[in-house]
Structure formats: structure tokens, C-alpha cells
Design a protein around this motif. Structure first.
Motif, PDB file in Angstrom:
ATOM      1  N   GLN A 262       8.792   4.945  -3.288  1.00 29.07           N
ATOM      2  CA  GLN A 262       8.939   6.069  -4.448  1.00 29.07           C
ATOM      3  C   GLN A 262      10.161   5.928  -5.269  1.00 29.07           C
ATOM      4  O   GLN A 262      10.116   6.036  -6.590  1.00 29.07           O
ATOM      5  CB  GLN A 262       8.663   7.511  -4.046  1.00 29.07           C
TER       6      GLN A 262
ATOM      7  N   GLU B  99       0.766  -1.493  -0.122  1.00 26.60           N
ATOM      8  CA  GLU B  99       0.012  -0.030  -0.187  1.00 26.60           C
ATOM      9  C   GLU B  99       1.018   1.118  -0.202  1.00 26.60           C
ATOM     10  O   GLU B  99       0.496   2.165  -0.631  1.00 26.60           O
ATOM     11  CB  GLU B  99      -0.963   0.013   1.180  1.00 26.60           C
TER      12      GLU B  99
ATOM     13  N   GLU C 124       1.581   5.500 -12.290  1.00 27.66           N
ATOM     14  CA  GLU C 124       0.324   5.942 -11.590  1.00 27.66           C
ATOM     15  C   GLU C 124       0.401   6.399 -10.328  1.00 27.66           C
ATOM     16  O   GLU C 124       0.006   7.012  -9.455  1.00 27.66           O
ATOM     17  CB  GLU C 124      -1.105   5.117 -11.813  1.00 27.66           C
ATOM     18  N   TYR C 125       1.523   5.338  -9.666  1.00 25.70           N
ATOM     19  CA  TYR C 125       1.437   5.615  -8.163  1.00 25.70           C
ATOM     20  C   TYR C 125       2.740   6.545  -7.806  1.00 25.70           C
ATOM     21  O   TYR C 125       3.011   6.792  -6.448  1.00 25.70           O
ATOM     22  CB  TYR C 125       2.038   4.335  -7.413  1.00 25.70           C
TER      23      TYR C 125
ATOM     24  N   LYS D 226       4.097  10.007  -6.951  1.00 30.10           N
ATOM     25  CA  LYS D 226       3.861  11.276  -6.294  1.00 30.10           C
ATOM     26  C   LYS D 226       4.600  12.245  -6.628  1.00 30.10           C
ATOM     27  O   LYS D 226       5.825  12.105  -6.903  1.00 30.10           O
ATOM     28  CB  LYS D 226       3.790  11.266  -4.911  1.00 30.10           C
TER      29      LYS D 226
ATOM     30  N   ARG E 144       3.941   2.368  -1.370  1.00 33.00           N
ATOM     31  CA  ARG E 144       5.077   2.080  -2.509  1.00 33.00           C
ATOM     32  C   ARG E 144       6.474   3.000  -2.245  1.00 33.00           C
ATOM     33  O   ARG E 144       6.045   3.995  -2.066  1.00 33.00           O
ATOM     34  CB  ARG E 144       4.617   2.100  -3.841  1.00 33.00           C
TER      35      ARG E 144
ATOM     36  N   LEU F  11       9.813   2.889  -7.468  1.00 33.34           N
ATOM     37  CA  LEU F  11       8.660   3.044  -8.614  1.00 33.34           C
ATOM     38  C   LEU F  11       9.357   3.815  -9.623  1.00 33.34           C
ATOM     39  O   LEU F  11       9.391   3.423 -10.865  1.00 33.34           O
ATOM     40  CB  LEU F  11       7.818   4.022  -7.929  1.00 33.34           C
TER      41      LEU F  11
END
Length: 211
Positions: free
Chosen positions: A186, A182, A208-209, A211, A184, A189
Motif C-alpha cells: 500500500q 496479488e 484502484e488498488y 485500500k 500490493r 501504491l
């Protein structure tokens, strides 16, 4: 890492939620070398072409080392190599040490680590309960798919020879955590969306995750 079993499946019919489905998850050992093709293992049943087979999921590997854990949880199942739907059961495959993009010589084939297994309901049917899906994810040892850079035969006893170590990549375990966590990481990513050994749709989804 060493191959201890080569496994393929014939089409098997199962029933889930009242629907009849054909699956290739019921793999069993073969005493013959298997041929790793660009899209799939020759002679192996791949019923769901949307989620299995193809360039980035041509062959699935699972570690022998994790079998004891699962046998302890499900002692009444009919255990044999290939239980997790893997084409290759591999001794000492460690998801915390292999990186997405690593390239290995294996038998006469050249393979590249791509992405971990994401279990589906068919896996639950085979184990007799859908609870196994969450258990599989939580355990964090999902095995890995490979891309076939050069087609060839693989047999029991073959060793993995590292040809090229991936740079700026993630381990299979780290990527698995990205898929299901939940919160993730960064930095992970940002690395993942630039890994060429991952399919583009997977990289787009992860973006999409960020930020």
C-alpha cells in the motif's frame, strides 16, 4: 551502466491464433548509432502504437546481465543482442537500483526512466511458447522503458551519466512487483500514483488498488 548493443527491427509478420500480425520485436544489432526520438527510435519498427512507442515507451532497455539466465532456459534459440525486443542492451542495468524518474545523459540524448516491460503474446511467439510470459514476470528483471527528454544519438560503448536522482519514487523492480503482485504494498501504491514519470493511465489504474 554501459550500452553494449544498439538494436532496431524491420517489420516481421507472425501468425498467432490464426491471425496475421506485424511486429517489431525481432530486433537485431546495428553497427551504427541510433537516434532516440520523442516517440520512438528512428528507423525502428513499432507496429502496435497502442502498447509500444510514445512518450513513456520511446525506447526499451534490457540488461546484458540477464542473458545467461534465459540462455540456460532456452538454449536452442538463435541468440543475439536484441532478443528481448530491446533497443539498447545495457551492461549492469540493475532493476533494483534504478528508480522511476531518474534522469541520465546518454550519448547526446537525455533520458528518464519510466516503466518496466510487460510482456505480451508476441514475446511468447518469439520464444516459441507462451509459458515464457509467466517466467518473465516471475524472474522480476523486466528491463525498463525511457522517456526522451532531449533527442539525440546513442552508440555502443556509451555510458549512462546520472544527472538527477528521482525523489519519493520506486525502483523499477518495486514497480514491476506492484503491477503483478496479488498483495500490493500500500505504501508503494501511494508513492506510485504521484510519480510524474509514469503515464497518467497507469497511475489511475494503480489507484484502484489503494485500500
Amino acid at each position: 551502466m554501459q550500452v553494449i548493443s544498439t538494436n532496431i527491427a524491420k517489420p516481421t509478420t507472425i501468425i498467432f491464433d490464426g491471425e496475421t500480425v506485424i511486429t517489431g520485436i525481432y530486433k537485431t544489432p546495428t553497427n551504427q548509432p541510433i537516434y532516440l526520438g520523442k516517440e520512438t527510435v528512428k528507423g525502428d519498427e513499432v507496429s502496435d502504437r497502442e502498447n509500444h512507442g510514445g512518450e513513456f515507451k520511446a525506447c526499451y532497455l534490457f540488461s546484458e546481465n540477464h542473458y545467461a539466465y534465459w540462455k540456460n532456459l532456452y538454449p536452442n534459440l538463435d541468440w543475439n543482442w536484441g532478443m528481448f525486443g530491446e533497443n539498447l542492451t545495457v551492461k549492469d542495468l540493475d532493476e533494483t537500483k534504478i528508480h522511476i524518474g531518474d534522469i541520465y545523459k546518454l550519448g547526446s540524448a537525455l533520458v528518464q526512466i519510466t516503466q518496466p516491460r510487460e510482456p505480451c503474446y508476441k514475446f511468447g511467439v518469439k520464444f516459441g511458447t507462451q509459458r515464457v510470459l509467466k517466467q518473465f514476470v516471475k524472474h522480476g528483471c523486466p528491463g525498463t522503458y525511457v522517456r526522451i527528454l532531449e533527442e539525440g544519438f546513442v552508440k555502443t560503448g556509451d555510458h549512462f551519466q546520472l544527472i538527477e536522482k528521482a525523489k519519493n519514487s520506486l525502483t523499477t523492480a518495486q514497480f514491476h512487483k506492484l503491477l503483478f503482485s496479488e498483495n500490493r504494498n500500500q505504501d508503494h501504491l501511494k508513492l506510485a500514483i504521484n510519480i510524474d514519470a509514469l503515464p497518467q493511465y497507469k497511475r489511475d489504474k494503480l489507484s484502484e488498488y489503494i485500500k
